[in-house]
Design a protein around this motif. Structure first.
Motif, PDB file in Angstrom:
ATOM      1  N   GLU A  37       0.834  -1.222   0.000  1.00 23.79           N
ATOM      2  CA  GLU A  37       0.000   0.000   0.000  1.00 23.79           C
ATOM      3  C   GLU A  37       0.858   1.256   0.000  1.00 23.79           C
ATOM      4  O   GLU A  37       0.347   2.364   0.087  1.00 23.79           O
ATOM      5  CB  GLU A  37      -0.936   0.044   1.202  1.00 23.79           C
ATOM      6  CG  GLU A  37      -1.622  -1.247   1.589  1.00 23.79           C
ATOM      7  CD  GLU A  37      -0.724  -2.154   2.403  1.00 23.79           C
ATOM      8  OE1 GLU A  37       0.004  -1.638   3.268  1.00 23.79           O
ATOM      9  OE2 GLU A  37      -0.722  -3.378   2.168  1.00 23.79           O
ATOM     10  N   GLU A  78       9.874  16.133  -0.353  1.00 26.83           N
ATOM     11  CA  GLU A  78       9.734  15.948   1.090  1.00 26.83           C
ATOM     12  C   GLU A  78       9.663  14.467   1.460  1.00 26.83           C
ATOM     13  O   GLU A  78      10.229  14.029   2.467  1.00 26.83           O
ATOM     14  CB  GLU A  78       8.479  16.671   1.605  1.00 26.83           C
ATOM     15  CG  GLU A  78       8.623  18.173   1.647  1.00 26.83           C
ATOM     16  CD  GLU A  78       7.351  18.860   2.098  1.00 26.83           C
ATOM     17  OE1 GLU A  78       7.375  19.565   3.112  1.00 26.83           O
ATOM     18  OE2 GLU A  78       6.307  18.685   1.430  1.00 26.83           O
ATOM     19  N   HIS A  85       2.183   3.482   1.646  1.00 32.90           N
ATOM     20  CA  HIS A  85       2.240   4.368   2.817  1.00 32.90           C
ATOM     21  C   HIS A  85       3.124   5.589   2.613  1.00 32.90           C
ATOM     22  O   HIS A  85       3.976   5.906   3.428  1.00 32.90           O
ATOM     23  CB  HIS A  85       2.686   3.583   4.064  1.00 32.90           C
ATOM     24  CG  HIS A  85       1.617   2.650   4.552  1.00 32.90           C
ATOM     25  ND1 HIS A  85       0.486   3.089   5.190  1.00 32.90           N
ATOM     26  CD2 HIS A  85       1.506   1.306   4.468  1.00 32.90           C
ATOM     27  CE1 HIS A  85      -0.267   2.069   5.480  1.00 32.90           C
ATOM     28  NE2 HIS A  85       0.315   0.967   5.047  1.00 32.90           N
ATOM     29  N   LEU A  86       2.890   6.284   1.503  1.00 29.82           N
ATOM     30  CA  LEU A  86       3.581   7.548   1.265  1.00 29.82           C
ATOM     31  C   LEU A  86       2.914   8.641   2.087  1.00 29.82           C
ATOM     32  O   LEU A  86       1.875   8.411   2.714  1.00 29.82           O
ATOM     33  CB  LEU A  86       3.499   7.905  -0.223  1.00 29.82           C
ATOM     34  CG  LEU A  86       4.224   6.958  -1.172  1.00 29.82           C
ATOM     35  CD1 LEU A  86       3.846   7.304  -2.604  1.00 29.82           C
ATOM     36  CD2 LEU A  86       5.718   7.042  -0.975  1.00 29.82           C
ATOM     37  N   PHE A  87       3.501   9.844   2.073  1.00 33.10           N
ATOM     38  CA  PHE A  87       2.879  10.990   2.727  1.00 33.10           C
ATOM     39  C   PHE A  87       2.192  11.807   1.640  1.00 33.10           C
ATOM     40  O   PHE A  87       2.843  12.579   0.938  1.00 33.10           O
ATOM     41  CB  PHE A  87       3.937  11.799   3.490  1.00 33.10           C
ATOM     42  CG  PHE A  87       4.768  10.912   4.379  1.00 33.10           C
ATOM     43  CD1 PHE A  87       4.154  10.117   5.336  1.00 33.10           C
ATOM     44  CD2 PHE A  87       6.131  10.836   4.240  1.00 33.10           C
ATOM     45  CE1 PHE A  87       4.901   9.273   6.145  1.00 33.10           C
ATOM     46  CE2 PHE A  87       6.893  10.003   5.049  1.00 33.10           C
ATOM     47  CZ  PHE A  87       6.267   9.214   5.999  1.00 33.10           C
ATOM     48  N   PRO A  88       0.868  11.622   1.477  1.00 28.50           N
ATOM     49  CA  PRO A  88       0.183  12.102   0.276  1.00 28.50           C
ATOM     50  C   PRO A  88       0.189  13.627   0.115  1.00 28.50           C
ATOM     51  O   PRO A  88       0.222  14.115  -1.000  1.00 28.50           O
ATOM     52  CB  PRO A  88      -1.252  11.591   0.446  1.00 28.50           C
ATOM     53  CG  PRO A  88      -1.400  11.303   1.911  1.00 28.50           C
ATOM     54  CD  PRO A  88      -0.033  10.910   2.385  1.00 28.50           C
ATOM     55  N   GLN A  89       0.179  14.356   1.246  1.00 35.81           N
ATOM     56  CA  GLN A  89       0.122  15.812   1.117  1.00 35.81           C
ATOM     57  C   GLN A  89       1.495  16.461   1.193  1.00 35.81           C
ATOM     58  O   GLN A  89       1.625  17.639   1.471  1.00 35.81           O
ATOM     59  CB  GLN A  89      -0.794  16.404   2.185  1.00 35.81           C
ATOM     60  CG  GLN A  89      -2.245  16.085   1.914  1.00 35.81           C
ATOM     61  CD  GLN A  89      -3.037  16.074   3.187  1.00 35.81           C
ATOM     62  OE1 GLN A  89      -3.204  17.103   3.807  1.00 35.81           O
ATOM     63  NE2 GLN A  89      -3.489  14.917   3.606  1.00 35.81           N
ATOM     64  N   MET A  90       2.533  15.660   0.963  1.00 33.44           N
ATOM     65  CA  MET A  90       3.874  16.225   0.876  1.00 33.44           C
ATOM     66  C   MET A  90       4.392  16.013  -0.535  1.00 33.44           C
ATOM     67  O   MET A  90       3.949  15.115  -1.253  1.00 33.44           O
ATOM     68  CB  MET A  90       4.798  15.541   1.874  1.00 33.44           C
ATOM     69  CG  MET A  90       4.469  15.882   3.306  1.00 33.44           C
ATOM     70  SD  MET A  90       5.840  15.390   4.346  1.00 33.44           S
ATOM     71  CE  MET A  90       4.977  15.041   5.838  1.00 33.44           C
TER      72      MET A  90
END
Lengths: 232, 285
Positions: free
Chosen positions: A84, A95, A86-91
């Protein structure tokens, strides 16, 4: 390099994988193949410290890492890329990559290598991770893991949700990492892709290792041929 | 009109800082701290007692900030420990119950021991004329401090490694663990920060109007309203909602009456939730 001995793990007291043992040596590419629900993800989550083991032992680089939480396992050089992502979607892509090196400052050489491997990430450097396509997100997830300068890269079904051509490109990138000497452990349902790049493999069936061997042995095994390669 | 809008901005900046402390803790760990206002009040009270003991205002205020931070840490180490062992809705619910209990205990103690105390930092100086409106020095200093605090928060979250790490936990906790961040450590830091923010609100508020020991619950409720309007977990949302509600509150108070201001705030919150359930800048789940 990685030695997994008699590991059992699961959720809410019932084990999904039971008494699984395997090992990965330095410089090798090892695959764990199995159908949906065979327990590949549970096994990897337990090895990487995201899930407590109910029994067994995990040794990495000669040290016992059984029960060590994921945030400490990655600092020892074992980077996990979950299916899945697990990235940081709003970065931004930048970043996300910078965080991959946490708690250190990102190494500019490592960053260059990652951008060379995935030029697309350079083009999308300031774009938010959540707005990218599945293939690009997969590249970013691998890139973020590489930023921690891992000794062992563990990938859980890197081709999940990718179109066939994108999946082939993802494996081409893994092939280049392999040439650079990185040790890789990959779980895959799309067995032909994984077979092509791996040295050895294990077949996981109903939470237990059913078969093990070199890739060529597995490719010629009648059970593997009928169950995973679609050859009668 | 200009005067009440300026007053509203002064108030709104403080609303924003108040809500930021709540929304960070919720966004990071799914914990709602209903004793947040009490942390502010206790920090204000300690500032007052330190001044009564003979220290000047500035060092006393620093003692107040430290008090807020220490209270946040104490919460993390004590009543929040069983909360962290639960997940999802069970965690939110248990955090509500335990912090509400703590709030009652603190309120009871304060009412018993210090029933008449109130922090009132008088800032002397001639009123400043801004946009043709005479602003009291207290309001100007309070707003100045608040703006600096907001600037520091913005810098922290945007440009520092620690700030990025905290945001990463809010966006994807498992992802943050995979890059080597310990969410538990981040939560502890955020609770300390949240306590300091609560103290800053109490201290800057007392430059405009006295903050008495019974203000705890109303501060928490105000913080919750602003947080919900801004979007739970969103820091920019907290500041935007703070400004909007501060101006609404101030304009409504001077044209309709102070007695209705809390009701008007609640109506504004209700309308926001109907139109945008996730809040002004909240992320829809």
């Amino acid at each position: 390099m990685l030695e997994v001995q008699g590991v059992s793990a699961g959720y809410q007291g019932s084990d999904v994988v039971r008494d699984v043992s395997f090992r990965v040596d330095e410089g090798e590419t090892v695959m764990i193949i199995g159908s949906n629900g065979a327990g590949k993800t549970t096994l990897f989550r337990a090895v990487c410290g995201l899930l407590p083991l109910s029994s067994g032992r995990v040794t990495f680089l000669g040290e016992d890492i059984t029960g060590l939480p994921a945030q400490k396992v990655v600092r020892r050089g074992l980077a996990f890329v979950p299916a899945e992502r697990h990235l940081f979607p709003q970065m931004t892509v930048e970043e996300n990559l910078v965080l991959g090196a946490y708690p250190d400052k990102p190494d500019s050489e490592v960053l260059e290598t990652v951008l060379e491997l995935f030029p697309r990430l350079g083009e999308r450097f300031r774009q938010l991770a959540g707005t990218m396509s599945g293939g690009e997100q997969q590249m970013l997830a691998v890139g973020r893991a590489l930023m921690s300068r891992p000794r062992l890269l563990v990938l859980d079904e890197p081709t999940t949700g990718l179109a066939p051509i994108v999946a082939r490109n993802a494996y081409a990138a893994l092939g280049r990492l392999q040439e650079q000497g990185l040790t890789i452990l990959v779980a895959e349902q799309q067995v032909p892709l994984a077979l092509a790049i791996s040295d050895r493999g294990y077949v996981l069936e109903n939470g237990a290792i059913g078969l093990a061997g070199t890739s060529s042995e597995l490719a010629s095994d009648p059970r593997v041929r009928s169950a995973y390669l679609g050859i009668a | 009109m200009t005067a009440s809008i300026l007053d509203g901005i002064v108030l709104g900046l403080q609303f924003g800082v108040l809500a930021a402390g709540l929304t960070l803790v919720y966004g990071l760990g799914g914990v709602l701290n209903l004793a947040y206002g009490q942390i502010a009040v206790v920090s204000g009270l300690i500032t007052l007692l330190t001044m009564e003991a003979g220290l000047p205002a500035v060092p006393a205020a620093l003692v107040g900030l430290v008090t807020g931070g220490v209270l946040g840490l104490v919460f993390d180490l004590t009543i929040l420990q069983p909360v962290y062992r639960r997940h999802g809705e069970a965690r939110v619910l248990l955090s509500l119950l335990l912090t509400l209990g703590a709030a009652f205990v603190i309120d009871g103690y304060l009412n018993w021991r210090y029933p008449l105390q109130g922090l009132n930092l008088r800032i002397t100086g001639d009123p400043l004329v801004i946009l043709g409106v005479r602003m009291r020095m207290g309001s100007v200093v309070a707003s100045g401090i608040t703006i600096v605090v907001i600037g520091v928060l913005f810098w922290l979250f945007r440009y520092t490694r620690l700030g990025r790490a905290i945001r990463s936990v809010i966006q994807d906790e498992e992802g943050s663990r995979l890059v080597g961040i310990d969410p538990q450590v981040m939560m502890r830091l955020i609770l300390v920060l949240s306590g300091v923010l609560a103290a800053i609100v109490a201290i800057t508020r007392s430059m405009v109007a006295p903050v008495n020991v019974r203000a705890g619950f109303s501060l928490t409720v105000l913080g919750l309203i602003v947080t919900v309007v801004g979007g739970l977990g969103s820091i920019p949302g907290a500041f935007l909602a703070g400004l909007v509600l501060g101006i609404i509150n101030s304009v409504a108070s001077s044209y309709i009456g102070t007695f209705l201001s809390l009701i008007i705030l609640l109506v504004a919150a209700a309308i926001t939730i109907v139109i945008r359930p996730a809040g002004l800048l909240g992320v829809r789940e």
